[in-house]
Design a protein around this motif. Structure first.
Motif, PDB file in Angstrom:
ATOM      1  N   PRO A  25       0.807  -1.224   0.000  1.00 46.05           N
ATOM      2  CA  PRO A  25       0.000   0.000   0.000  1.00 46.05           C
ATOM      3  C   PRO A  25       0.841   1.276   0.000  1.00 46.05           C
ATOM      4  N   GLN A  26       2.032   1.234   0.594  1.00 42.45           N
ATOM      5  CA  GLN A  26       2.865   2.444   0.588  1.00 42.45           C
ATOM      6  C   GLN A  26       3.321   2.800  -0.827  1.00 42.45           C
ATOM      7  N   PHE A  27       3.450   1.812  -1.710  1.00 38.88           N
ATOM      8  CA  PHE A  27       3.784   2.100  -3.102  1.00 38.88           C
ATOM      9  C   PHE A  27       2.607   2.787  -3.792  1.00 38.88           C
ATOM     10  N   CYS A  28       1.395   2.408  -3.414  1.00 34.84           N
ATOM     11  CA  CYS A  28       0.191   3.070  -3.944  1.00 34.84           C
ATOM     12  C   CYS A  28       0.159   4.526  -3.504  1.00 34.84           C
ATOM     13  N   MET A  29       0.493   4.770  -2.237  1.00 33.49           N
ATOM     14  CA  MET A  29       0.523   6.149  -1.725  1.00 33.49           C
ATOM     15  C   MET A  29       1.573   6.977  -2.465  1.00 33.49           C
ATOM     16  N   ASP A  30       2.735   6.373  -2.736  1.00 35.53           N
ATOM     17  CA  ASP A  30       3.779   7.058  -3.503  1.00 35.53           C
ATOM     18  C   ASP A  30       3.303   7.347  -4.921  1.00 35.53           C
ATOM     19  N   PRO A  33      -6.442  -0.469   6.304  1.00 37.63           N
ATOM     20  CA  PRO A  33      -5.177  -0.699   7.010  1.00 37.63           C
ATOM     21  C   PRO A  33      -5.384  -1.276   8.414  1.00 37.63           C
TER      22      PRO A  33
END
Length: 124
Positions: free
Chosen positions: A66-71, A114
């Motif tokens: 999910p952090q790659f999605c946020m990026d 999350p």
């Protein structure tokens, strides 16, 4: 294969849709538009679609976390709107039970929560 993606509204998707919808002739005439006239009309339609569209669609590639999605969202913050992170999960029916097909649950994109994600701590 990634288990996460971004759903939302993207200028580039609106531009592709506008390219398909924009007629190649002028309003009320059978005269063909020039390339620059067509481009201007398409861009105007694309901006209108971006402003008016409310239906989200898959706008990112499949990503691993999910952090790659946020990026990904942060990198194109002016080009996307109404974004939500989705993860692969079982499709549910109207009663909340999983949809089963050929003995296995049907997988689809569901909104990522999350709070329900497993916490990975130090291994002991």
């Amino acid at each position: 294969m990634g288990a996460f993606c971004v759903y939302g509204i993207s200028r580039s998707v609106c531009k592709i849709t506008a390219t398909k919808k924009q007629p190649t002739t002028g309003k009320g005439t059978s005269k063909s538009l020039t390339i620059s006239e067509f481009g201007a009309a398409r861009d105007e339609l694309a901006e209108r679609l971006f402003a008016e569209t409310t239906k989200r669609g898959k706008i990112s590639p499949e990503l691993d976390a999910p952090q790659f999605c946020m990026d990904w969202i942060a990198a194109g913050k002016d080009e996307v709107k109404d974004c939500v992170i989705m993860s692969r999960g079982p499709k549910v029916d109207k009663n909340g039970g999983p949809v089963i097909k050929q003995g296995a649950p049907v997988m689809t994109w569901v909104e990522y929560d999350p709070k329900s994600a497993p916490a990975f701590g130090p291994m002991s």
